[in-house]
Write an enzyme that holds these catalytic residues in place. Structure first.
Site, mmCIF file in Angstrom:
data_model
loop_
_atom_site.group_PDB
_atom_site.id
_atom_site.type_symbol
_atom_site.label_atom_id
_atom_site.label_comp_id
_atom_site.label_asym_id
_atom_site.label_seq_id
_atom_site.Cartn_x
_atom_site.Cartn_y
_atom_site.Cartn_z
ATOM 1 C CD GLU A 1 -13.848 -46.848 39.320
ATOM 2 O OE1 GLU A 1 -14.191 -47.106 40.490
ATOM 3 O OE2 GLU A 1 -12.676 -46.619 38.989
ATOM 4 C CB CYS B 1 -19.315 -43.771 44.569
ATOM 5 S SG CYS B 1 -17.901 -42.798 44.048
#
Ligand code: NAD
Length: 538
Positions: free
Chosen positions: A263, A297
């Site tokens: 990720e 993110c």
């Protein structure tokens, strides 16, 4: 959990050295890779015991031994044990939020809302659904072709999972993997970010006394320890962090054929269409860009706004930005390195013609980066090409939705995208054309807190999936189990290979579609005759 590799026990306040000085695998770090002062005000932070590289092999071996027994504990019992973490988490809500505030600099409210409460949902979701999710699933087999046979798919734990995490959500990100990984019967060796080791230790301490020794271990250290953990003979690496580190881990895992979940970063865009609810959109985009000081993110790092509404939208965003209170609504940045990177991107954009409308870089060395809005025209600037990971919101005026989609998809990142409009049908059609792993209509970013919703990306945002049943595809291996109760002494495809078998094979191909309809009929006749010969052993 292994006491010799943790930092302070949460309830004693003793120094790490006191807690573990007898253990050979740790030393008390007075500097090492860990920050010693809080980014929020500079108060000293507790010492942290660093795990020595040489101790990893033992940690992994212990985890491996413990995992075998843990996987044999009935799933319901595992779920009951892990479910107890929820109460501990909620009872320690203030302590967790305060520690995260001290280590990361984010406002306490933000820490409580993002790092405590969603984890209660996470534990509920996984502990309530794991039995059903891990249940065997039957595979239908044609009884004529496969007489006497039944098949089922089982889900087996991977074994020892190495979990390597970043500093921006130092409680929520580890828990989103630890909880389902343990429930699926894995052991976890967890390396928190060296920027937030105390939050990492606190996460592990939530499981104290609930799990057999070795099932959850913490390894504290920096990149060298992370790299060593990847190579320590683990069965899966679950990584959340930067693209650069993700690529190194992908290479290291490829060399060892160790599966990995990555990720990585993002460059999320918000697509603001002319028919949006202007007030909601401006407020939503503001939060999406500046929460966690943009160190997210899924932070909004590009807004593509349709020309028709651009002036009014920009005006309102700038107005709302001016009302954000430093240290109350928007915390400090966590690391000087990140603040410096954001400054450089901002400077390059301004040199390229971007116009700052609110905020601007603080004095050199300051972590208090003001929320900054700027109007950008040129796409070829690092501020629009690279991940920023800071409180900067570039707004780009576009002709229409088509241009916004094209520019959004042109990025090498594809984590999440939001579309802001009252036209839901159109938004659904646009959503299908976006590359990102998550699309939100009239909201942004918060779905990372939904345990049932997959969190995933494409391109440089990585190929990991966390949350939802899809995450279990990474945390477990499918095992197909076939049971054959046939009384026949042989199968059609077993030895010997005879002329009759060859005829059977090609007649089957014609009968199943390889020939026109009259050819199929003659193939069936041929097939029956050949099967009879085959049964006679010819
Ligand atoms: P980072 O890559 O610098 O570090 C992440 C972790 O990797 C740390 O624990 C670090 O010690 C470890 N590490 C560093 N080098 C290593 C190596 N060679 N081998 C093994 N481990 C190593 O990232 P960061 O600065 O901590 O985090 C910020 C990044 O994380 C941003 O890019 C952000 O977008 C990303 N992120 C992604 C998600 C997501 O869900 N996609 C969520 C949060 C953060």
């Amino acid at each position: 959990m292994n006491s010799e590799t943790t930092t302070l026990p949460h309830d004693t306040g003793a120094a790490a050295g006191d807690a573990s000085s007898s253990a050979s695998s740790v030393r008390v770090a007075s500097s090492g890779p860990f920050p010693l002062r809080s980014p929020a005000g500079g108060a000293p932070l507790d010492d942290v015991a660093e795990t020595e590289l040489g101790a990893l092999a033992t940690l992994v071996a212990r985890a491996r031994a413990a995992q075998v027994a843990w996987a044999e504990v009935p799933i319901r019992e595992r779920a009951e044990l892990v479910a107890r973490v929820k109460k501990r988490l909620l009872a320690r809500a203030e302590e967790i939020a305060t520690l995260v505030h001290r280590e990361c600099g984010k406002p306490i409210e933000e820490a409580a809302l993002a790092e405590v409460l969603p984890n209660a949902d996470l534990i509920d979701y996984w502990t309530r659904s794991i039995e059903e999710l891990l249940d065997d699933s039957p595979v239908a087999l044609d009884p004529l072709a496969y007489p006497g046979k039944v098949g089922r798919i089982q889900r087996d734990p991977r074994g020892v999972v190495a979990l390597i995490t970043p500093w921006n959500y130092p409680v929520a990100i580890p828990l989103r993997t630890i909880v389902p990984a343990l429930l699926a019967g894995n052991a976890v060796v967890f390396k928190p970010s060296e920027v937030t080791p105390r939050s990492g230790a606190l996460v592990a301490s939530l499981f104290d006394g609930l799990l057999p020794d070795g099932v959850l271990a913490v390894a504290q250290g920096g990149s060298d320890l992370g790299a060593a953990l990847v190579g320590a003979g683990v069965d899966l690496v679950v990584f959340t962090g930067s693209v650069a580190t993700g690529k190194k881990i992908a290479v290291a895992c490829a060399e060892r054929l160790v599966p990995t979940s990555l990720e990585l970063g993002g460059k999320d865009s918000a697509i603001v269409l002319g028919d949006c609810d202007l007030e909601r959109t401006a407020r939503g985009v503001l939060w999406g860009a500046f929460t966690n000081a943009g160190q997210n993110c899924a932070s909004i790092e590009r807004v593509y706004v349709e020309q028709a509404i651009a002036d009014r939208f920009i005006g309102r965003v700038v107005e709302l930005t001016g009302k954000l209170r430093a240290g109350i609504d928007v915390g400090v940045m966590t690391t000087a390195r990140q603040a410096q990177l954001v400054r450089h991107q901002l400077e390059a954009a301004v040199e390229g013609g971007a116009e700052i409308l609110a905020g601007g870089a603080p004095e050199e060395g300051s972590l208090a980066f003001p929320p900054t809005v700027l109007k950008v025209e040129r796409e070829d600037t690092p501020l629009l090409q690279e991940e920023t990971f800071g409180p900067v919101l570039p707004v780009i005026v576009v002709k229409d939705a088509e241009e916004a989609i094209a520019r959004t998809n042109a990025s090498r990142f594809a984590l999440t995208t939001s579309v802001w409009t009252r036209g839901y049908e159109r938004a659904h059609a646009l959503a299908r054309r976006l590359r990102s792993g998550v699309v939100t209509i009239n909201n942004h970013g918060f779905t990372g807190a939904l345990p049932a919703a997959p969190w995933t990306g494409a391109g440089d945002s990585g190929y990991g999936v966390t949350s939802s049943p899809h995450a279990l595809a990474e945390l477990t291996r499918p095992r197909f189990l076939l049971e054959d109760r046939s009384r026949a002494k042989s199968e059609l495809w077993w030895y010997p290979y005879t002329p009759a078998l060859r005829t059977v094979a090609f007649a089957m191909a014609r009968a199943r579609g390889g020939a026109a309809w009259f050819g199929r009929i003659s193939a069936l006749v041929e097939l029956v005759a050949a099967l009879a010969r085959r049964l006679l052993g010819r």
